[in-house]
Design an enzyme around this catalytic site. Sequence first.
Site, PDB file in Angstrom:
ATOM      1  N   ARG A  49       0.844  -1.203   0.000  1.00  0.00           N
ATOM      2  CA  ARG A  49       0.000   0.000   0.000  1.00  0.00           C
ATOM      3  C   ARG A  49       0.877   1.249   0.000  1.00  0.00           C
ATOM      4  O   ARG A  49       0.544   2.252  -0.632  1.00  0.00           O
ATOM      5  CB  ARG A  49      -0.964   0.007   1.206  1.00  0.00           C
ATOM      6  CG  ARG A  49      -1.718   1.320   1.356  1.00  0.00           C
ATOM      7  CD  ARG A  49      -3.087   1.185   2.038  1.00  0.00           C
ATOM      8  NE  ARG A  49      -3.062   0.369   3.225  1.00  0.00           N
ATOM      9  CZ  ARG A  49      -2.556   0.751   4.414  1.00  0.00           C
ATOM     10  NH1 ARG A  49      -2.032   1.950   4.560  1.00  0.00           N
ATOM     11  NH2 ARG A  49      -2.577  -0.078   5.442  1.00  0.00           N
ATOM     12  N   TYR A 102     -14.295  16.376 -18.597  1.00  0.00           N
ATOM     13  CA  TYR A 102     -14.788  14.997 -18.511  1.00  0.00           C
ATOM     14  C   TYR A 102     -15.993  14.936 -17.565  1.00  0.00           C
ATOM     15  O   TYR A 102     -15.995  15.579 -16.499  1.00  0.00           O
ATOM     16  CB  TYR A 102     -13.641  14.127 -17.983  1.00  0.00           C
ATOM     17  CG  TYR A 102     -13.989  12.684 -17.786  1.00  0.00           C
ATOM     18  CD1 TYR A 102     -14.231  11.862 -18.886  1.00  0.00           C
ATOM     19  CD2 TYR A 102     -14.067  12.123 -16.518  1.00  0.00           C
ATOM     20  CE1 TYR A 102     -14.554  10.530 -18.708  1.00  0.00           C
ATOM     21  CE2 TYR A 102     -14.381  10.790 -16.330  1.00  0.00           C
ATOM     22  CZ  TYR A 102     -14.632   9.997 -17.437  1.00  0.00           C
ATOM     23  OH  TYR A 102     -14.942   8.687 -17.256  1.00  0.00           O
ATOM     24  N   ASP A 175      -5.415  18.136 -16.905  1.00  0.00           N
ATOM     25  CA  ASP A 175      -5.741  16.751 -17.240  1.00  0.00           C
ATOM     26  C   ASP A 175      -5.201  16.511 -18.655  1.00  0.00           C
ATOM     27  O   ASP A 175      -5.730  17.035 -19.633  1.00  0.00           O
ATOM     28  CB  ASP A 175      -7.262  16.562 -17.179  1.00  0.00           C
ATOM     29  CG  ASP A 175      -7.685  15.121 -17.467  1.00  0.00           C
ATOM     30  OD1 ASP A 175      -6.920  14.385 -18.132  1.00  0.00           O
ATOM     31  OD2 ASP A 175      -8.794  14.745 -17.037  1.00  0.00           O
ATOM     32  N   LYS A 200      -6.568   5.197 -20.646  1.00  0.00           N
ATOM     33  CA  LYS A 200      -6.720   5.613 -22.033  1.00  0.00           C
ATOM     34  C   LYS A 200      -5.422   5.383 -22.817  1.00  0.00           C
ATOM     35  O   LYS A 200      -5.017   4.250 -22.985  1.00  0.00           O
ATOM     36  CB  LYS A 200      -7.195   7.071 -22.070  1.00  0.00           C
ATOM     37  CG  LYS A 200      -8.312   7.384 -21.057  1.00  0.00           C
ATOM     38  CD  LYS A 200      -9.632   6.684 -21.356  1.00  0.00           C
ATOM     39  CE  LYS A 200     -10.651   6.773 -20.221  1.00  0.00           C
ATOM     40  NZ  LYS A 200     -10.934   8.130 -19.730  1.00  0.00           N
TER      41      LYS A 200
HETATM   42  C1  LIG Z   1     -11.470   8.677 -18.502  1.00  0.00           C
HETATM   43  C2  LIG Z   1     -11.088  10.038 -18.101  1.00  0.00           C
HETATM   44  C3  LIG Z   1     -10.970  10.390 -16.754  1.00  0.00           C
HETATM   45  C4  LIG Z   1     -11.307   9.429 -15.626  1.00  0.00           C
HETATM   46  O1  LIG Z   1     -10.420   8.362 -15.595  1.00  0.00           O
HETATM   47  P1  LIG Z   1     -10.798   6.878 -15.082  1.00  0.00           P
HETATM   48  O2  LIG Z   1      -9.540   6.133 -15.328  1.00  0.00           O
HETATM   49  O3  LIG Z   1     -11.947   6.414 -15.913  1.00  0.00           O
HETATM   50  O4  LIG Z   1     -11.155   7.010 -13.650  1.00  0.00           O
HETATM   51  C5  LIG Z   1     -10.554  11.679 -16.449  1.00  0.00           C
HETATM   52  N1  LIG Z   1     -10.279  12.572 -17.414  1.00  0.00           N
HETATM   53  C6  LIG Z   1     -10.384  12.273 -18.719  1.00  0.00           C
HETATM   54  C7  LIG Z   1     -10.066  13.302 -19.733  1.00  0.00           C
HETATM   55  C8  LIG Z   1     -10.796  11.002 -19.108  1.00  0.00           C
HETATM   56  O5  LIG Z   1     -10.908  10.726 -20.406  1.00  0.00           O
END
Ligand SMILES: *Cc1c(COP(=O)(O)O)cnc(C)c1O
Length: 396
Positions: A49, A102, A175, A200
Site C-alpha cells: 500500500r 470529462y 488533465d 486511455k
Molecule cells: C477517462 C477520463 C478520466 C477518468 O479516468 P478513469 O480512469 O476512468 O477514472 C478523467 N479525465 C479524462 C479526460 C478522461 O478521459
Amino acid sequence: MPHGFITRSVHVGQTPHTSSGDIVPPLHLTSTFTTERVDQLTNVYEYSRAANPTRDAFQEALASLEEGEHARAFPSGMSAEDTLLRAVTRPGDHITFGTDVYGGTYRLFTRVLTVEGRASTPVDLTDLELVARTVRENRSRVLWVETPSNPLLQVYDLRELSRIAHEADVLLIVDNTFASPYLQRPLTLGADAVVHSTTKYIGGHSDLVGGAVVLAEGLAIPSGIAPLADTGLVADDLQFLQATVGAVPGAFDAYLASRGLKTLAVRVARQSATALEVAEYLAQHPAVRAVHYPGLSSDPGHDLAARQMDGFGGVLSFEARDPEAAVAICQSTSVFALGVSLGAAESLIEYPAIMTHGAKSGTPWAIDPSLIRLAIGLEDPQDLIEDLERALAGGK
Ligand SMILES: *Cc1c(COP(=O)(O)O)cnc(C)c1O
C-alpha cells in the site's frame, strides 16, 4: 535529459532489481516485503500500500516522460484527481474549471467536493479575461484545465492560463489524458501538476483502469494549508495521503501501464494520422454539420494546438443532422464499437449526451444531442472510413 522521448518511454524505470538479467523487470505480485531487523528495512520496501517496485518503475517512467519530478500511480483517473485535490485544497477552498471537462470530473467537482465544502465554478477557458476574473473573485486555490477538451476538442492556451493562475497565486492542474505526454507536456508550459487517466492512451489496450499524477519540481503545499507530511512538498503529502487512504493500483495494472508506455509514441502517432484522415472525410460529408478536430486547418484550435502540442491526437467529434441521426449512426457501425473510453487499439464510437456526459444534462453545459465522439484505434483507416460511410448512409 540524456535521451529522447521514445527512448525514455522504452527504457526509464526498466532496469530490473534482479541478477537474472531480465530485459523486462519482473512483476512484483506481493503484498508485503520481509526484513531482518525490526528498526530498519532490509530491502527498501515494506508493504505494497505504501510502495511496490512495479508501481515505482511505472512512476519513474511517467515522471520522465512528463518532464516532472515526481509521479504517483492510482487505481483510476478519478482517484488520481480526488487524491490530488485533497492534497492541495481544504474545505472552504474554491476550484475554477473548464466548462468542457470529462463528465466524471464535473460530477466530482459539483456533487462530491461540494458536500465537503469545496466550491467550484465552471468557466469558458477561451475567455482569458473571464478566467482571470473568476479565479480572482473567488480566490480560487486551483485552476483545472483539460486540453484538448472532451468532447468538443477545444484547445486552451496553457502558457496564458499558467500566467493567469500564477499571478493570482493559484495552482494550475492539467488533465493531459487526451493528448498523452507524447503530444503535450503541460509542466513545460507552466502547469503545476498533471493528471492522467492511464486507462486511455497510456494503458492503450482497453485492459486496465488506472490513473496518475505528475508534479512539477519542488511543488510546495499552497500557503495557508497545513501540510500532512512535514516537508511542505505536495509530493510528500500526496504520498502520505495515498498510502493512508489506500488509493493504490495493483501491481499487475502498474505493469500493464508500464508496458503501454513503451508503445505510446507509435500508437499515438498512428492514431493521430488516422484521426486526421477520418476528420477530413467527415468534413466533406453532406450529412455532417460540423467536425471538431484541432488537426483540421479550419479548426479554431488548430494554430494553438500546432504551437503547444506535437500532434493533434486520436479523438474527434462531429455533429450529425439531428439527434435521431446521431443515435442511429452510433448504433450502426461495425468496426467502431459502441462504447465509452478512448486511446486503445480498438476504435470506439459513443454518444456523449447520454454515455459520457450525462452528468451535465439539464445544465447550461449540456452536450449537443447531435454530437458523436470517435476514439480512433489502430485499424486500417479505409475500414474505419467505409464503416462511417455505411452508418451515415443509414445502413448496417
Ligand atoms: C477517462 C477520463 C478520466 C477518468 O479516468 P478513469 O480512469 O476512468 O477514472 C478523467 N479525465 C479524462 C479526460 C478522461 O478521459
